[in-house]
Scaffold this motif. Structure first.
Motif, PDB file in Angstrom:
ATOM      1  N   SER A  44       0.812  -1.224   0.000  1.00  0.00           N
ATOM      2  CA  SER A  44       0.000   0.000   0.000  1.00  0.00           C
ATOM      3  C   SER A  44       0.839   1.265   0.000  1.00  0.00           C
ATOM      4  CB  SER A  44      -0.945   0.012   1.203  1.00  0.00           C
ATOM      5  OG  SER A  44      -1.906  -1.004   1.077  1.00  0.00           O
ATOM      6  N   ILE A  45       1.907   1.327   0.798  1.00  0.00           N
ATOM      7  CA  ILE A  45       2.715   2.551   0.820  1.00  0.00           C
ATOM      8  C   ILE A  45       3.445   2.729  -0.509  1.00  0.00           C
ATOM      9  CG2 ILE A  45       4.716   1.505   1.981  1.00  0.00           C
ATOM     10  CD1 ILE A  45       5.201   4.291   3.274  1.00  0.00           C
ATOM     11  N   VAL A  46       3.928   1.633  -1.092  1.00  0.00           N
ATOM     12  CA  VAL A  46       4.603   1.733  -2.385  1.00  0.00           C
ATOM     13  C   VAL A  46       3.644   2.278  -3.437  1.00  0.00           C
ATOM     14  CG1 VAL A  46       5.598   0.386  -4.279  1.00  0.00           C
ATOM     15  CG2 VAL A  46       6.368  -0.005  -1.926  1.00  0.00           C
ATOM     16  N   ASN A  47       2.462   1.712  -3.530  1.00  0.00           N
ATOM     17  CA  ASN A  47       1.521   2.150  -4.557  1.00  0.00           C
ATOM     18  C   ASN A  47       0.954   3.532  -4.282  1.00  0.00           C
ATOM     19  OD1 ASN A  47       1.215   0.091  -6.740  1.00  0.00           O
ATOM     20  ND2 ASN A  47       1.160  -1.189  -4.912  1.00  0.00           N
ATOM     21  N   THR A  48       0.796   3.894  -3.011  1.00  0.00           N
ATOM     22  CA  THR A  48       0.384   5.265  -2.693  1.00  0.00           C
ATOM     23  C   THR A  48       1.421   6.253  -3.206  1.00  0.00           C
ATOM     24  OG1 THR A  48      -0.866   4.558  -0.749  1.00  0.00           O
ATOM     25  CG2 THR A  48      -0.196   6.869  -0.826  1.00  0.00           C
ATOM     26  N   TYR A  49       2.693   5.954  -2.971  1.00  0.00           N
ATOM     27  CA  TYR A  49       3.752   6.842  -3.458  1.00  0.00           C
ATOM     28  C   TYR A  49       3.750   6.914  -4.983  1.00  0.00           C
ATOM     29  CZ  TYR A  49       8.158   9.148  -4.225  1.00  0.00           C
ATOM     30  OH  TYR A  49       9.103  10.045  -4.648  1.00  0.00           O
ATOM     31  N   LEU A  50       3.633   5.770  -5.642  1.00  0.00           N
ATOM     32  CA  LEU A  50       3.637   5.766  -7.111  1.00  0.00           C
ATOM     33  C   LEU A  50       2.487   6.601  -7.674  1.00  0.00           C
ATOM     34  CD1 LEU A  50       4.492   2.010  -7.786  1.00  0.00           C
ATOM     35  CD2 LEU A  50       5.987   3.997  -8.141  1.00  0.00           C
ATOM     36  N   ILE A  51       1.334   6.519  -7.055  1.00  0.00           N
ATOM     37  CA  ILE A  51       0.168   7.281  -7.516  1.00  0.00           C
ATOM     38  C   ILE A  51       0.346   8.770  -7.226  1.00  0.00           C
ATOM     39  CG2 ILE A  51      -2.294   7.676  -7.091  1.00  0.00           C
ATOM     40  CD1 ILE A  51      -2.459   4.555  -6.612  1.00  0.00           C
ATOM     41  N   GLU A  52       0.772   9.096  -6.001  1.00  0.00           N
ATOM     42  CA  GLU A  52       0.882  10.505  -5.590  1.00  0.00           C
ATOM     43  C   GLU A  52       2.091  11.229  -6.186  1.00  0.00           C
ATOM     44  OE1 GLU A  52       0.967  10.629  -1.328  1.00  0.00           O
ATOM     45  OE2 GLU A  52      -1.197  10.316  -1.159  1.00  0.00           O
ATOM     46  N   GLN A  53       3.218  10.540  -6.322  1.00  0.00           N
ATOM     47  CA  GLN A  53       4.468  11.213  -6.679  1.00  0.00           C
ATOM     48  C   GLN A  53       5.025  10.855  -8.051  1.00  0.00           C
ATOM     49  OE1 GLN A  53       5.610  13.622  -4.573  1.00  0.00           O
ATOM     50  NE2 GLN A  53       3.820  13.149  -3.322  1.00  0.00           N
ATOM     51  N   CYS A  54       4.526   9.788  -8.653  1.00  0.00           N
ATOM     52  CA  CYS A  54       5.073   9.330  -9.943  1.00  0.00           C
ATOM     53  C   CYS A  54       4.025   9.335 -11.045  1.00  0.00           C
ATOM     54  CB  CYS A  54       5.662   7.923  -9.800  1.00  0.00           C
ATOM     55  SG  CYS A  54       6.991   7.807  -8.598  1.00  0.00           S
ATOM     56  N   GLU A  55       2.856   9.907 -10.745  1.00  0.00           N
ATOM     57  CA  GLU A  55       1.764  10.028 -11.706  1.00  0.00           C
ATOM     58  C   GLU A  55       1.303   8.680 -12.269  1.00  0.00           C
ATOM     59  OE1 GLU A  55       2.238  13.198 -14.575  1.00  0.00           O
ATOM     60  OE2 GLU A  55       3.459  14.340 -13.163  1.00  0.00           O
TER      61      GLU A  55
END
Length: 155
Positions: A44-55
């Protein structure tokens, strides 16, 4: 074998932090958070970061990450109603792959409860294979922000 240095990780070792309020259903019969929930939180934290910070838009982005490796080391337990604080860093950034390190802390406690590792290989949506050119620039630049240069980062 667990590196002793992992047990000494601090929140400041992770450039990205995310809170998770544990749920009653996260506990198992031993009155602590079930091991499967740790893996859920790492993902969840990995995918949250990818969505929020990597578009990254999981259903439509031209590339997405496949988990090819994951594991966790446990140093202490956490249980409902605790609030977990998750930390994320990138230990290795390859042409098409990324090795993440995730730490789980309990709010109000300094000692790290667990450290997880997750490896993504980014593949093209159309082929399911890594692109010959590697991961897209937005992914790479976002992940590069979390990259640490730590010779003791290997799990």
């Amino acid at each position: 074998m667990v590196h002793n240095s992992l047990k000494s990780r601090l929140r400041k070792d992770y450039p990205y932090l995310l809170e998770y309020r544990t749920r009653w259903s996260d506990n198992d019969m031993y009155d602590h958070m079930n091991n499967s929930i740790y893996n859920f939180l790492y993902d969840s934290i990995v995918n949250t970061y990818l969505i929020e910070q990597c578009e990254l838009n999981p259903p439509t982005s031209p590339q997405y990450g496949l988990v090819v490796h994951s594991h966790g080391d446990f140093f202490g337990s956490i249980a409902f109603p605790a609030v977990a604080e998750l930390g994320l860093r990138v230990n290795k950034l390859g042409k098409s792959s990324c090795t993440y390190e995730i730490a789980l802390f309990e709010r109000g406690t300094d000692a790290v409860k667990s450290i997880g590792e997750l490896v993504h290989v980014f593949v093209d949506r159309n082929t399911g294979r890594p692109a010959t050119s590697g991961m897209g620039e937005k992914l790479r630049s976002g992940l590069h922000k979390l990259l640490v240069q730590d010779p003791q980062s290997k799990l």
